[in-house]
Every structure is written in C-alpha cells, then in structure tokens.
Design a protein around this motif. Structure first.
Motif, short mmCIF file in Angstrom:
data_model
loop_
_atom_site.label_atom_id
_atom_site.label_comp_id
_atom_site.label_asym_id
_atom_site.label_seq_id
_atom_site.Cartn_x
_atom_site.Cartn_y
_atom_site.Cartn_z
N PHE A 151 44.14 48.69 44.52
CA PHE A 151 45.05 49.71 45.05
C PHE A 151 44.94 49.90 46.55
O PHE A 151 45.53 50.83 47.11
CB PHE A 151 44.82 51.05 44.33
N VAL A 152 44.22 49.01 47.22
CA VAL A 152 44.12 49.09 48.68
C VAL A 152 45.49 48.75 49.28
O VAL A 152 46.15 47.79 48.85
CB VAL A 152 43.05 48.10 49.21
N ASN A 153 45.91 49.54 50.25
CA ASN A 153 47.21 49.32 50.91
C ASN A 153 47.22 47.98 51.66
O ASN A 153 46.20 47.54 52.17
CB ASN A 153 47.51 50.44 51.90
N ASP A 154 48.38 47.40 51.74
CA ASP A 154 48.64 46.19 52.53
C ASP A 154 47.91 44.94 52.05
O ASP A 154 47.73 44.01 52.82
CB ASP A 154 48.29 46.44 54.01
N GLU A 163 47.89 41.48 50.33
CA GLU A 163 48.89 40.46 49.98
C GLU A 163 48.50 39.83 48.65
O GLU A 163 47.55 39.08 48.56
CB GLU A 163 48.94 39.38 51.07
N HIS A 164 49.25 40.20 47.64
CA HIS A 164 48.97 39.66 46.31
C HIS A 164 49.33 38.18 46.28
O HIS A 164 50.12 37.70 47.07
CB HIS A 164 49.74 40.45 45.25
N LYS A 221 46.35 39.23 40.49
CA LYS A 221 46.65 39.75 41.83
C LYS A 221 46.32 38.73 42.92
O LYS A 221 46.97 38.70 43.95
CB LYS A 221 45.83 41.02 42.09
N TRP A 242 38.07 47.13 51.98
CA TRP A 242 37.65 47.97 50.86
C TRP A 242 36.15 47.80 50.69
O TRP A 242 35.62 46.70 50.88
CB TRP A 242 38.38 47.54 49.59
#
Length: 194
Positions: free
Chosen positions: A77-80, A82-83, A118, A188
């Motif tokens: 759930f970390v922003n930004d 790139e999956h 992910k 993270w």
C-alpha cells in the motif's frame, strides 16, 4: 541410541557367560558377581559416552508465510510503487543470538511477493549468474546494503527488499526495507518483534 548400546553389551556379556562359564568359573556365585561387575562397567561406559555426545538444540519451526503475510501486505500500500516491476529479494541476514531459519524466511518472502502478482521477483538462477559474472562467491552474503543495491542495478531491479533479524532468537526483531534501487531511497520500512 543408549538403549541399543546397553542391549548390545548385554547380549555380548550373556553370550560370554553362557559359552565359557563352565571353563572359567567353578561356582554360580562367582558368575553372578562377575556379571554384576561387568554390567556396572557397561552402565558407566554408556553413561560416559552419552556425556561426550552433544545434544543438539531443537529448532522451532514456524509458519513464516503466515507470520510475514500481514507485514508484506502493508508494503503493497506504499504510494507510488510501480507494480509489475522487478524486485530483488535478498537473503534475510540472521544476526540474532540464536539459530533462526533465515532461508525459510527468505523463501516465504519470495512466495508471498510472487503470489501477490504486484512485482516480478528476480529468480535465484539469475541472481546466481550475476554473482558469477561479477566474480562474487555464491556464499557471499554482501554484508552491506550498498553492495546489494549495486547487484540490484546490475540485474535491472526497480526495488530491493532487504531484511535483517536481530536480538533474541526466541522473539527476533525483524527489520525489512523496500528500497528504490536507482536512488537508495527507503520507500517502506518495518521494524518490529515477530
């Protein structure tokens, strides 16, 4: 093992006494006395032998996927992020004061991240090829995160998942970091007892 040793000695002693008792001993009282002395010797010998053989500690087995899944879900759930990017998951380093199954922990991390879909995890054979190409030993744990980042750049990984176990092995302290390989920025971090 102790039972087998005692049983073996007991069989040998009984064979000895049944085969040669008439030749060497005149009365049954002497036979019983010698038998008891030999049995005491065998008991002392086997007890001393057991004191020489070290007893290995029991290794506690844990369901590491179950333990790590909620932790790794936080990372997703970390922003930004790139999956579908490449991630290098390094072997978890165990510097705790006891034996922990760091290989099993690393394997559990790889399974969790792979199953999530992910990221694409860099495969072990690609990692081994990189070690060989770079002239590193496969046993080299690359003690410093900066070396791991260099390895990640070589493998064109976007992220590095780096972990260390410290403290008491009965309740170790786990530190995991998701690091952007290009810059070394920690995106993270997890630091808790597990």
């Amino acid at each position: 093992m102790l039972v087998k040793i005692k049983l073996l000695f007991f069989i040998v002693i009984n064979l000895f006494f049944t085969s040669f008792s008439n030749l060497f001993f005149q009365n049954s009282l002497s036979i019983v006395k010698v038998h008891n002395q030999l049995f005491d010797y065998v008991s002392t010998f086997t007890t001393n032998a057991l004191n020489i053989i070290p007893i290995l500690p029991k290794i506690k087995s844990s369901d590491w996927e179950y333990i790590l899944l909620p932790i790794i879900k936080q990372m997703f759930f970390v922003n930004d992020l790139e999956h579908n990017s490449l991630v290098l998951i390094k072997d978890i380093k165990n510097i705790a004061n006891g034996d922990l199954q760091s290989n099993e922990i690393t394997t559990a991390l790889i399974r969790i991240v792979t199953k999530s879909g992910k990221f694409h995890v860099i495969e072990k054979n690609k990692l081994n090829e990189a070690y060989i190409t770079l002239g590193l030993s496969l046993e080299d744990s690359l003690e410093h995160c900066s070396k791991d980042l260099g390895l990640g750049r070589y493998l064109k990984a976007k992220y590095l998942l780096y972990g260390v176990l410290t403290g008491d092995a009965r309740q170790p302290f786990l530190e995991l970091q998701l690091i952007l390989v290009k810059t070394g920025e920690i995106l993270w971090c997890y630091k808790e007892h597990i």
